[in-house]
Design a protein around this motif. Sequence first.
Motif, short mmCIF file in Angstrom:
data_model
loop_
_atom_site.label_atom_id
_atom_site.label_comp_id
_atom_site.label_asym_id
_atom_site.label_seq_id
_atom_site.Cartn_x
_atom_site.Cartn_y
_atom_site.Cartn_z
N ASP A 177 -5.85 3.54 -2.69
CA ASP A 177 -4.52 3.31 -3.26
C ASP A 177 -3.44 2.90 -2.26
O ASP A 177 -2.26 3.23 -2.44
CB ASP A 177 -4.04 4.56 -4.01
N MET A 178 -3.80 2.13 -1.24
CA MET A 178 -2.80 1.74 -0.24
C MET A 178 -2.04 0.50 -0.69
O MET A 178 -1.98 -0.53 -0.02
CB MET A 178 -3.48 1.53 1.11
N GLN A 179 -1.38 0.64 -1.84
CA GLN A 179 -0.59 -0.44 -2.43
C GLN A 179 0.89 -0.23 -2.13
O GLN A 179 1.36 0.90 -1.96
CB GLN A 179 -0.82 -0.48 -3.94
N TYR A 223 -12.01 -0.45 -1.55
CA TYR A 223 -10.59 -0.18 -1.80
C TYR A 223 -10.44 0.21 -3.27
O TYR A 223 -11.16 -0.31 -4.13
CB TYR A 223 -9.75 -1.43 -1.58
N THR A 224 -9.48 1.07 -3.55
CA THR A 224 -9.02 1.22 -4.93
C THR A 224 -7.61 0.65 -5.03
O THR A 224 -6.82 0.73 -4.09
CB THR A 224 -8.99 2.69 -5.39
N ALA A 225 -7.32 0.07 -6.19
CA ALA A 225 -6.00 -0.50 -6.44
C ALA A 225 -5.75 -0.50 -7.95
O ALA A 225 -6.57 -1.00 -8.72
CB ALA A 225 -5.89 -1.92 -5.89
N ALA A 240 -5.11 -5.57 4.54
CA ALA A 240 -5.63 -6.52 3.55
C ALA A 240 -7.15 -6.53 3.54
O ALA A 240 -7.79 -6.57 4.60
CB ALA A 240 -5.11 -7.91 3.87
N PRO A 241 -7.76 -6.47 2.37
CA PRO A 241 -9.22 -6.51 2.29
C PRO A 241 -9.80 -7.79 2.87
O PRO A 241 -9.19 -8.86 2.78
CB PRO A 241 -9.49 -6.42 0.78
N GLN A 242 -10.99 -7.67 3.47
CA GLN A 242 -11.72 -8.81 4.00
C GLN A 242 -12.68 -9.33 2.94
O GLN A 242 -12.99 -8.64 1.97
CB GLN A 242 -12.46 -8.40 5.26
N ASP A 246 -15.42 -7.02 1.66
CA ASP A 246 -15.05 -5.71 1.12
C ASP A 246 -15.06 -5.72 -0.41
O ASP A 246 -15.11 -6.78 -1.04
CB ASP A 246 -13.65 -5.32 1.62
N PHE A 247 -14.99 -4.53 -0.98
CA PHE A 247 -14.98 -4.36 -2.43
C PHE A 247 -13.62 -3.78 -2.85
O PHE A 247 -13.19 -2.77 -2.29
CB PHE A 247 -16.08 -3.39 -2.87
#
Length: 212
Positions: A37-39, A76-78, A113-115, A118-119
């Motif tokens: 949740d790093m939004q 990641y979760t978002a 930022a996801p690469q 990543d998922f």
Amino acid sequence: MGLPQIAPYPLPSETELPKARGPWIVARDRAALLIHDMQNYFLRVYAPDASPIAPVIANIASLAAACRLAGIPVFYTAQNGDQDRRDRGLQADIWGPGMTSAPEHQAIVAALAPQPEDFVLVKHRYSAFQRSNLETLMRARGRDQIVICGVYGHIGCMLTAAEAFQRDIETFFIADAIADFSRERHDMAVDYVAERCGVPMSTRQLIATLDP
């Protein structure tokens, strides 16, 4: 209703971490990293250049880099913005309507930022396992350990750790890569995980276990 403004507080040091009841040790061929949740919406309640969030972002970046180098999958979760009230469910009663789909709310903070490899999983409830295929993706890759970092410690991070335990997934809770509402809440989450479902660690300790 809604998120509080969060006053700066110091992160726990290695010497302050409680001893875990679980005997587990991170293995690079079994672990997955979860950045929770790093939004921008969730981080806007912190003073951006102060502890806890400034060092937490730096520590998560170090964890992600080390895990990618070790071949450990990064999840990641978002949450989605502008959620339909029927999908948001009881969370709307506690937290209100939540974020919008604007980048200043929904985007993951730029420093993390996801690469491409990543998922990014859509987050629906406190636990990252709820209404997601996190466990399926982990098991398909032979992963039965989860390393948790992100926000907020005593809400989604802690409840994801508790659910991982109930799914027979060994859990590692990175105490200086997690931010919370206060140091009191932070310590409560770390203590709960140590006593009930996981192993608290520091960023340095986790990265050291990944050395060949």
